[in-house]
Design a protein around this motif. Structure first.
Motif, PDB file in Angstrom:
ATOM      1  N   LYS A 152      -1.318   5.814   0.751  1.00 40.78           N
ATOM      2  CA  LYS A 152      -1.270   7.081   0.020  1.00 40.78           C
ATOM      3  C   LYS A 152      -1.097   6.866  -1.473  1.00 40.78           C
ATOM      4  O   LYS A 152      -1.668   7.609  -2.288  1.00 40.78           O
ATOM      5  CB  LYS A 152      -0.129   7.941   0.574  1.00 40.78           C
ATOM      6  CG  LYS A 152      -0.018   9.308  -0.058  1.00 40.78           C
ATOM      7  CD  LYS A 152       1.084  10.115   0.612  1.00 40.78           C
ATOM      8  CE  LYS A 152       1.225  11.505  -0.025  1.00 40.78           C
ATOM      9  NZ  LYS A 152       2.305  12.298   0.625  1.00 40.78           N
ATOM     10  N   VAL A 153      -0.335   5.839  -1.856  1.00 37.32           N
ATOM     11  CA  VAL A 153       0.028   5.690  -3.277  1.00 37.32           C
ATOM     12  C   VAL A 153      -0.602   4.483  -3.953  1.00 37.32           C
ATOM     13  O   VAL A 153      -0.496   4.343  -5.177  1.00 37.32           O
ATOM     14  CB  VAL A 153       1.565   5.620  -3.451  1.00 37.32           C
ATOM     15  CG1 VAL A 153       2.229   6.820  -2.818  1.00 37.32           C
ATOM     16  CG2 VAL A 153       2.135   4.332  -2.881  1.00 37.32           C
ATOM     17  N   ALA A 154      -1.241   3.586  -3.204  1.00 34.99           N
ATOM     18  CA  ALA A 154      -1.764   2.356  -3.810  1.00 34.99           C
ATOM     19  C   ALA A 154      -3.160   2.043  -3.299  1.00 34.99           C
ATOM     20  O   ALA A 154      -3.524   2.395  -2.171  1.00 34.99           O
ATOM     21  CB  ALA A 154      -0.830   1.175  -3.507  1.00 34.99           C
ATOM     22  N   GLN A 155      -3.956   1.387  -4.133  1.00 37.88           N
ATOM     23  CA  GLN A 155      -5.271   0.928  -3.729  1.00 37.88           C
ATOM     24  C   GLN A 155      -5.139  -0.282  -2.801  1.00 37.88           C
ATOM     25  O   GLN A 155      -4.294  -1.153  -3.043  1.00 37.88           O
ATOM     26  CB  GLN A 155      -6.093   0.523  -4.949  1.00 37.88           C
ATOM     27  CG  GLN A 155      -6.446   1.686  -5.857  1.00 37.88           C
ATOM     28  CD  GLN A 155      -7.371   2.674  -5.168  1.00 37.88           C
ATOM     29  OE1 GLN A 155      -8.291   2.284  -4.461  1.00 37.88           O
ATOM     30  NE2 GLN A 155      -7.120   3.954  -5.378  1.00 37.88           N
ATOM     31  N   PRO A 156      -5.944  -0.379  -1.749  1.00 42.54           N
ATOM     32  CA  PRO A 156      -5.795  -1.510  -0.818  1.00 42.54           C
ATOM     33  C   PRO A 156      -5.987  -2.861  -1.468  1.00 42.54           C
ATOM     34  O   PRO A 156      -5.307  -3.836  -1.130  1.00 42.54           O
ATOM     35  CB  PRO A 156      -6.868  -1.235   0.246  1.00 42.54           C
ATOM     36  CG  PRO A 156      -7.825  -0.274  -0.405  1.00 42.54           C
ATOM     37  CD  PRO A 156      -7.003   0.548  -1.321  1.00 42.54           C
ATOM     38  N   PHE A 157      -6.922  -2.939  -2.438  1.00 44.87           N
ATOM     39  CA  PHE A 157      -7.151  -4.205  -3.112  1.00 44.87           C
ATOM     40  C   PHE A 157      -6.103  -4.473  -4.189  1.00 44.87           C
ATOM     41  O   PHE A 157      -6.125  -5.516  -4.831  1.00 44.87           O
ATOM     42  CB  PHE A 157      -8.543  -4.229  -3.752  1.00 44.87           C
ATOM     43  CG  PHE A 157      -9.647  -4.417  -2.757  1.00 44.87           C
ATOM     44  CD1 PHE A 157      -9.837  -5.642  -2.143  1.00 44.87           C
ATOM     45  CD2 PHE A 157     -10.479  -3.367  -2.427  1.00 44.87           C
ATOM     46  CE1 PHE A 157     -10.853  -5.818  -1.219  1.00 44.87           C
ATOM     47  CE2 PHE A 157     -11.500  -3.540  -1.506  1.00 44.87           C
ATOM     48  CZ  PHE A 157     -11.692  -4.767  -0.897  1.00 44.87           C
ATOM     49  N   GLY A 158      -5.195  -3.518  -4.411  1.00 46.39           N
ATOM     50  CA  GLY A 158      -4.214  -3.671  -5.473  1.00 46.39           C
ATOM     51  C   GLY A 158      -3.108  -4.650  -5.167  1.00 46.39           C
ATOM     52  O   GLY A 158      -2.383  -5.071  -6.060  1.00 46.39           O
ATOM     53  N   TRP A 159      -2.957  -5.029  -3.885  1.00 45.21           N
ATOM     54  CA  TRP A 159      -1.881  -5.954  -3.541  1.00 45.21           C
ATOM     55  C   TRP A 159      -2.218  -7.366  -4.007  1.00 45.21           C
ATOM     56  O   TRP A 159      -3.347  -7.814  -3.876  1.00 45.21           O
ATOM     57  CB  TRP A 159      -1.623  -5.939  -2.042  1.00 45.21           C
ATOM     58  CG  TRP A 159      -1.205  -4.589  -1.538  1.00 45.21           C
ATOM     59  CD1 TRP A 159      -1.926  -3.750  -0.754  1.00 45.21           C
ATOM     60  CD2 TRP A 159       0.018  -3.917  -1.837  1.00 45.21           C
ATOM     61  NE1 TRP A 159      -1.236  -2.593  -0.529  1.00 45.21           N
ATOM     62  CE2 TRP A 159      -0.033  -2.666  -1.182  1.00 45.21           C
ATOM     63  CE3 TRP A 159       1.149  -4.246  -2.587  1.00 45.21           C
ATOM     64  CZ2 TRP A 159       1.009  -1.740  -1.254  1.00 45.21           C
ATOM     65  CZ3 TRP A 159       2.190  -3.321  -2.660  1.00 45.21           C
ATOM     66  CH2 TRP A 159       2.108  -2.088  -2.005  1.00 45.21           C
ATOM     67  N   GLY A 160      -1.217  -8.046  -4.522  1.00 45.70           N
ATOM     68  CA  GLY A 160      -1.416  -9.408  -4.980  1.00 45.70           C
ATOM     69  C   GLY A 160      -0.184  -9.904  -5.701  1.00 45.70           C
ATOM     70  O   GLY A 160       0.775  -9.155  -5.926  1.00 45.70           O
ATOM     71  N   PRO A 161      -0.174 -11.167  -6.074  1.00 44.56           N
ATOM     72  CA  PRO A 161       0.991 -11.723  -6.767  1.00 44.56           C
ATOM     73  C   PRO A 161       1.188 -11.078  -8.129  1.00 44.56           C
ATOM     74  O   PRO A 161       0.235 -10.646  -8.776  1.00 44.56           O
ATOM     75  CB  PRO A 161       0.659 -13.212  -6.882  1.00 44.56           C
ATOM     76  CG  PRO A 161      -0.825 -13.279  -6.789  1.00 44.56           C
ATOM     77  CD  PRO A 161      -1.235 -12.165  -5.886  1.00 44.56           C
ATOM     78  N   VAL A 162       2.436 -11.026  -8.547  1.00 43.97           N
ATOM     79  CA  VAL A 162       2.817 -10.409  -9.810  1.00 43.97           C
ATOM     80  C   VAL A 162       3.442 -11.472 -10.707  1.00 43.97           C
ATOM     81  O   VAL A 162       4.336 -12.216 -10.271  1.00 43.97           O
ATOM     82  CB  VAL A 162       3.817  -9.258  -9.574  1.00 43.97           C
ATOM     83  CG1 VAL A 162       4.303  -8.686 -10.900  1.00 43.97           C
ATOM     84  CG2 VAL A 162       3.180  -8.173  -8.710  1.00 43.97           C
ATOM     85  N   ALA A 163       3.006 -11.545 -11.940  1.00 41.67           N
ATOM     86  CA  ALA A 163       3.560 -12.530 -12.867  1.00 41.67           C
ATOM     87  C   ALA A 163       5.031 -12.233 -13.140  1.00 41.67           C
ATOM     88  O   ALA A 163       5.388 -11.108 -13.510  1.00 41.67           O
ATOM     89  CB  ALA A 163       2.768 -12.538 -14.167  1.00 41.67           C
ATOM     90  N   ARG A 201       5.961  -2.212 -10.082  1.00 37.46           N
ATOM     91  CA  ARG A 201       7.273  -1.589  -9.899  1.00 37.46           C
ATOM     92  C   ARG A 201       7.130  -0.082  -9.670  1.00 37.46           C
ATOM     93  O   ARG A 201       7.867   0.504  -8.860  1.00 37.46           O
ATOM     94  CB  ARG A 201       8.151  -1.876 -11.116  1.00 37.46           C
ATOM     95  CG  ARG A 201       8.583  -3.321 -11.216  1.00 37.46           C
ATOM     96  CD  ARG A 201       9.192  -3.680 -12.548  1.00 37.46           C
ATOM     97  NE  ARG A 201      10.423  -2.964 -12.807  1.00 37.46           N
ATOM     98  CZ  ARG A 201      11.284  -3.309 -13.772  1.00 37.46           C
ATOM     99  NH1 ARG A 201      11.024  -4.353 -14.541  1.00 37.46           N
ATOM    100  NH2 ARG A 201      12.380  -2.623 -13.958  1.00 37.46           N
ATOM    101  N   LYS A 202       6.183   0.532 -10.364  1.00 37.70           N
ATOM    102  CA  LYS A 202       5.960   1.964 -10.177  1.00 37.70           C
ATOM    103  C   LYS A 202       5.443   2.255  -8.770  1.00 37.70           C
ATOM    104  O   LYS A 202       5.860   3.229  -8.121  1.00 37.70           O
ATOM    105  CB  LYS A 202       4.970   2.491 -11.212  1.00 37.70           C
ATOM    106  CG  LYS A 202       4.730   4.005 -11.097  1.00 37.70           C
ATOM    107  CD  LYS A 202       3.712   4.504 -12.094  1.00 37.70           C
ATOM    108  CE  LYS A 202       3.576   6.030 -12.009  1.00 37.70           C
ATOM    109  NZ  LYS A 202       3.228   6.481 -10.641  1.00 37.70           N
ATOM    110  N   ILE A 203       4.521   1.421  -8.294  1.00 36.66           N
ATOM    111  CA  ILE A 203       4.008   1.596  -6.930  1.00 36.66           C
ATOM    112  C   ILE A 203       5.154   1.509  -5.928  1.00 36.66           C
ATOM    113  O   ILE A 203       5.259   2.316  -4.994  1.00 36.66           O
ATOM    114  CB  ILE A 203       2.920   0.554  -6.619  1.00 36.66           C
ATOM    115  CG1 ILE A 203       1.641   0.895  -7.384  1.00 36.66           C
ATOM    116  CG2 ILE A 203       2.642   0.486  -5.116  1.00 36.66           C
ATOM    117  CD1 ILE A 203       0.588  -0.186  -7.317  1.00 36.66           C
ATOM    118  N   ALA A 204       6.021   0.508  -6.117  1.00 39.93           N
ATOM    119  CA  ALA A 204       7.165   0.355  -5.214  1.00 39.93           C
ATOM    120  C   ALA A 204       8.062   1.594  -5.270  1.00 39.93           C
ATOM    121  O   ALA A 204       8.525   2.095  -4.228  1.00 39.93           O
ATOM    122  CB  ALA A 204       7.961  -0.896  -5.589  1.00 39.93           C
TER     123      ALA A 204
END
Length: 509
Positions: free
Chosen positions: A277-288, A243-246
């Motif tokens: 700029k704000v997130a790591q590329p590998f950071g994307w993924g499903p969220v519980a 949520r913070k990244i968004a």
């Protein structure tokens, strides 16, 4: 019939939504770019509407938008990122052997890797499904779906329409599996015998399907290839941090709840720039959340999936964390190899070498340098969790074959997939006439047996014991295969602490 050119006669498939026209190559009918859903940006997928007349399925469909250009390892030598990109990317491809007398064939569904942020169904030339369909008489399906910021941006605070925006990428896969369940009979497939297989990030996506009750009716078996998720190695994306990244991305774009409609008009290139700029590329993924409970090891395998047979696999080499020039590798004496390892591993070298020789006696000692403990950890933990729920058909596999061209290079992350798909001749470094074909026969046969019957055992293997009561029985799949239990537990634990850490280099555009 000419097996080298497409036939003039175009095959038709009468699905529940309308008629598709494909192409025929030898004895296999091929349908490409078949749409299964559509969606507005960041919203849940909607099944497509029926159409009138005949729809041509001759060409690859668009792939998901790619937020980052990858810098592929040299040995992949594939089709990286050559497909057209589009936000409307929910499409699949089918290779279906011709059927006689109403027979129903087992269905193999491939979900591509690239984490949850990159990749596509045709990313590698070895991802072509023809040989598996032609030689093994199964239907091969591959899927494109949303990724990265388009598939996993958590906008739940910005309106009801975004309630599950963090998981629309995996929601696409659920709709794709539903489409396959409802329509694969039109291609000669058996909707009651569907195996989903994913490599790398695709393996994590397979695990997601095991966790979603909505997906459970649409597949019967799973294969998780070098992609199992386990909290200490590959944790799920935290809800609060997502949520913070968004929020950071929206602030950069100047978008609030009050002007949220502007989000639909922001060019993807700008979304990707801000996301980088704000997130790591590998950071994307499903969220519980209420839709997705999390991965099996952290959330527990649900009852509706506990009886689904599954194979968890990893390779000995995965991502090399070391770099030894090929000419140096081939001339290294054992004394040289030991010296290299001592410099790499420090005070624990002797003990790790002892454990490695015990676990992998057929390998040169330098192969120890190429281990990836994390993926082995995650595969074992996931298999044990699955078996703990009472499933009697949980299988662990380690692909440890050494590719001959480089003398002894242990098979790497994804290298086994070309053998499984019977496309080793399409990947130059794997195209070794005798040993490569033999290894392809072993891997493809165990896969096809599992796809058809839920049991990978076959004439090329010793008895493959499933995982039971905490026993991590593992089939070491090499030119000489063997079934062992707990053969590398201590080695993996030590290597995880003191071995070189894997880093994957990426380039921005």
């Amino acid at each position: 019939m000419n097996h080298n050119v497409f036939e003039r006669e175009r095959p038709l498939a009468h699905t529940k939504l309308g008629t598709l026209r494909g192409v025929t190559y030898g004895d296999v009918n091929i349908f490409m770019g078949v749409p299964y859903a559509h969606a507005r940006r960041f919203q849940m997928p909607v099944e497509i509407e029926p159409w009138e007349g005949v729809r041509n399925a001759y060409h690859h469909g668009p792939i998901a938008m790619q937020a980052l250009d990858t810098n592929p390892f040299a040995y992949y030598r594939g089709l990286h990122m050559l497909e057209k990109q589009n936000e409307d990317c929910q499409n699949l491809n089918i290779w279906a052997p011709r059927t006689l007398n109403g027979e129903k064939k087992a269905v193999f569904v491939f979900i591509h890797g690239g984490g949850f942020f990159a990749g596509n169904a045709f990313e590698e030339i070895s991802f072509d499904g023809f040989n598996m369909a032609h030689n093994s008489d199964v239907i091969f399906v591959s899927i494109n779906h949303r990724l990265n910021i388009m598939g996993h941006l958590n906008l739940e605070e910005y309106g009801k329409e975004f309630w599950n925006s963090a998981n629309v990428g995996i929601a696409d896969l659920v709709v794709a599996l539903k489409w396959i369940h409802e329509n694969i009979a039109a291609f000669g497939g058996d909707p009651a015998n569907v195996t989903i297989c994913g490599h790398s990030g695709g393996g994590g996506k397979v695990q997601c399907m095991f966790m979603l009750e909505e997906a459970a009716p649409y597949f019967q078996k799973g294969m998780v290839m070098s992609g199992a998720r386990e909290p200490s190695v590959y944790p799920a994306v935290d809800r609060e941090s997502s949520r913070k990244i968004a929020k950071d991305i929206m602030n950069e774009l100047g978008i609030t709840k009050e002007n949220i409609e502007k989000l639909y008009d922001v060019p993807f290139s700008e979304l990707a720039r801000v996301a980088r700029k704000v997130a790591q590329p590998f950071g994307w993924g499903p969220v519980a959340n209420d839709y997705f409970p999390g991965f099996p090891v952290e959330a527990g395998l649900p009852a509706f999936s506990k009886d689904k047979p599954v194979i968890y696999s990893s390779t000995l080499g995965e991502f090399p964390a070391v770099s030894i020039p090929a000419e140096e590798k081939l001339t290294m004496t054992e004394e040289d190899q030991v010296a290299y390892l001592r410099n790499l591993l420090g005070e624990y070298t002797d003990y790790m070498m002892e454990l490695f020789r015990k676990a992998y006696p057929e390998h040169q000692i330098i192969d120890l340098a190429f281990m990836d403990a994390g993926r082995r950890h995650a595969a074992v933990a996931s298999a044990l969790e699955h078996a703990k729920k009472g499933c009697e058909n949980v299988y662990l596999m380690m692909c440890s074959y050494c590719v001959p061209e480089d003398g002894w290079l242990p098979i790497w992350h994804g290298g086994e997939m070309a053998y499984i798909f019977q496309n080793e001749d399409k990947v130059l470094v794997l195209n070794e006439a005798v040993q490569g074909q033999r290894y392809a026969q072993i891997l493809s046969t165990l896969t096809v047996n599992f796809v058809k019957y839920g049991d990978p055992n076959n004439k090329y293997l010793p008895v493959w014991k499933p995982v039971r009561n905490g026993e991590n029985n593992t089939m070491i799949v090499d030119l000489n295969c063997r079934n062992v239990a707990h053969h590398d537990d201590e080695l993996i634990e030590l290597f995880d602490k003191y071995g070189p850490k894997v880093t994957i280099k990426l380039s921005h555009s």
